[in-house]
Design an enzyme around this catalytic site. Structure first.
Site, PDB file in Angstrom:
ATOM      1  N   HIS A 106       0.798   4.407   4.755  1.00 42.36           N
ATOM      2  CA  HIS A 106       0.231   5.192   3.666  1.00 42.36           C
ATOM      3  C   HIS A 106       0.823   6.599   3.631  1.00 42.36           C
ATOM      4  O   HIS A 106       1.157   7.116   2.558  1.00 42.36           O
ATOM      5  CB  HIS A 106      -1.294   5.277   3.821  1.00 42.36           C
ATOM      6  CG  HIS A 106      -1.972   3.945   3.711  1.00 42.36           C
ATOM      7  ND1 HIS A 106      -3.303   3.758   4.033  1.00 42.36           N
ATOM      8  CD2 HIS A 106      -1.508   2.735   3.304  1.00 42.36           C
ATOM      9  CE1 HIS A 106      -3.624   2.479   3.830  1.00 42.36           C
ATOM     10  NE2 HIS A 106      -2.546   1.850   3.396  1.00 42.36           N
TER      11      HIS A 106
ATOM     12  N   SER B 110       0.807  -1.223   0.000  1.00 42.37           N
ATOM     13  CA  SER B 110       0.000   0.000   0.000  1.00 42.37           C
ATOM     14  C   SER B 110       0.833   1.262   0.000  1.00 42.37           C
ATOM     15  O   SER B 110       0.483   2.257  -0.656  1.00 42.37           O
ATOM     16  CB  SER B 110      -0.937   0.009   1.213  1.00 42.37           C
ATOM     17  OG  SER B 110      -1.723  -1.144   1.253  1.00 42.37           O
TER      18      SER B 110
END
Length: 241
Positions: free
Chosen positions: A201, A150
């Protein structure tokens, strides 16, 4: 140590959905580095590769890297996934970005860029953990452990937004300027999926911003071009300014 998982994990829902999507898109239309990266992570997940670790043995945390000197986590944690749907959503997102960026940069350049962004994201994760632990006086940030692609995908989100013309995009049903979509998505995911790695993230977004908007990007492009002999071509003139 025993192999991480056997060769017969089974075709879970996310894996089946991903395979259907790849064939729907057309495997032959997917650029080679993008396809290889997706296939490698799928094969690792289903257990085709017998590797000497369990996935949570290589999750990345500030404590494990800085205090434990387990630097392998800076690389291996990126390619493991918590479950089949985690794998599915990450690979679908990467497929879109890879099909856009790889033809533009060239496959060899794109491969080097992925490795560099992976390194920047994971080093950023470790530094963020240390900074947050100090700022909030909470050791939780030193020990929280993450796996998955991610962070790299968020870095690529930033790249694609800077490569695209000024426009808006939909995030959770709300139109936002494409340039800021990754930041808005960071908050939305954190609110809707609290278990998702906020630091991972965020580290990916910061890696993307460093590449797109600072001299670091120019250094990276020059480094890659020096190795491959192929220029890194960007569409937007204000890149690296």
């Amino acid at each position: 140590m025993a192999p991480r998982r056997g060769p017969n994990r089974g075709l879970e829902t996310g894996v089946v959905l991903l395979a259907m999507e790849l064939f729907n898109v057309g495997v032959t239309t997917i650029p080679p580095v993008t396809l290889f990266t997706i296939a490698g992570q799928v094969l690792l997940y289903v257990g085709t590769f017998s590797v000497p670790w369990e996935k949570w043995d290589v999750c990345i945390s500030t404590d494990k890297v800085l205090s434990g000197h387990e630097f392998k986590r800076l690389f291996l944690s990126t390619f493991e996934h918590g479950d089949d749907m985690h794998l599915y959503y990450n690979m679908i997102s990467f497929l879109i970005k890879g099909r856009s960026l790889e033809p533009r940069y060239g496959s060899t350049n794109f491969a080097f860029l992925l490795v560099i962004l992976c390194s920047m994201t994971n080093i950023g994760y470790v530094l963020l953990g240390q900074a947050c632990a100090h700022l909030f006086q909470d050791p939780y940030y030193l020990h929280t452990c993450a796996i998955g692609f991610s962070g790299v995908i968020f870095a690529l989100k930033v790249l694609t937004s800077y490569e695209a013309p000024a426009s808006t995009t939909m995030v959770a049903g709300t139109p936002v300027p494409t340039r800021y979509a990754a930041w808005v998505e960071l908050i939305v995911i954190h609110l809707l999926v609290p278990r998702a790695s906020f630091m991972g993230h965020l580290a990916g977004i910061l890696a993307g911003v460093l590449y797109c908007k600072t001299f670091v990007g120019t250094m990276i492009d020059n480094f890659i071009t020096g190795i491959t002999g192929e220029p890194m071509v960007h569409d937007i003139s204000f890149y690296h300014h």
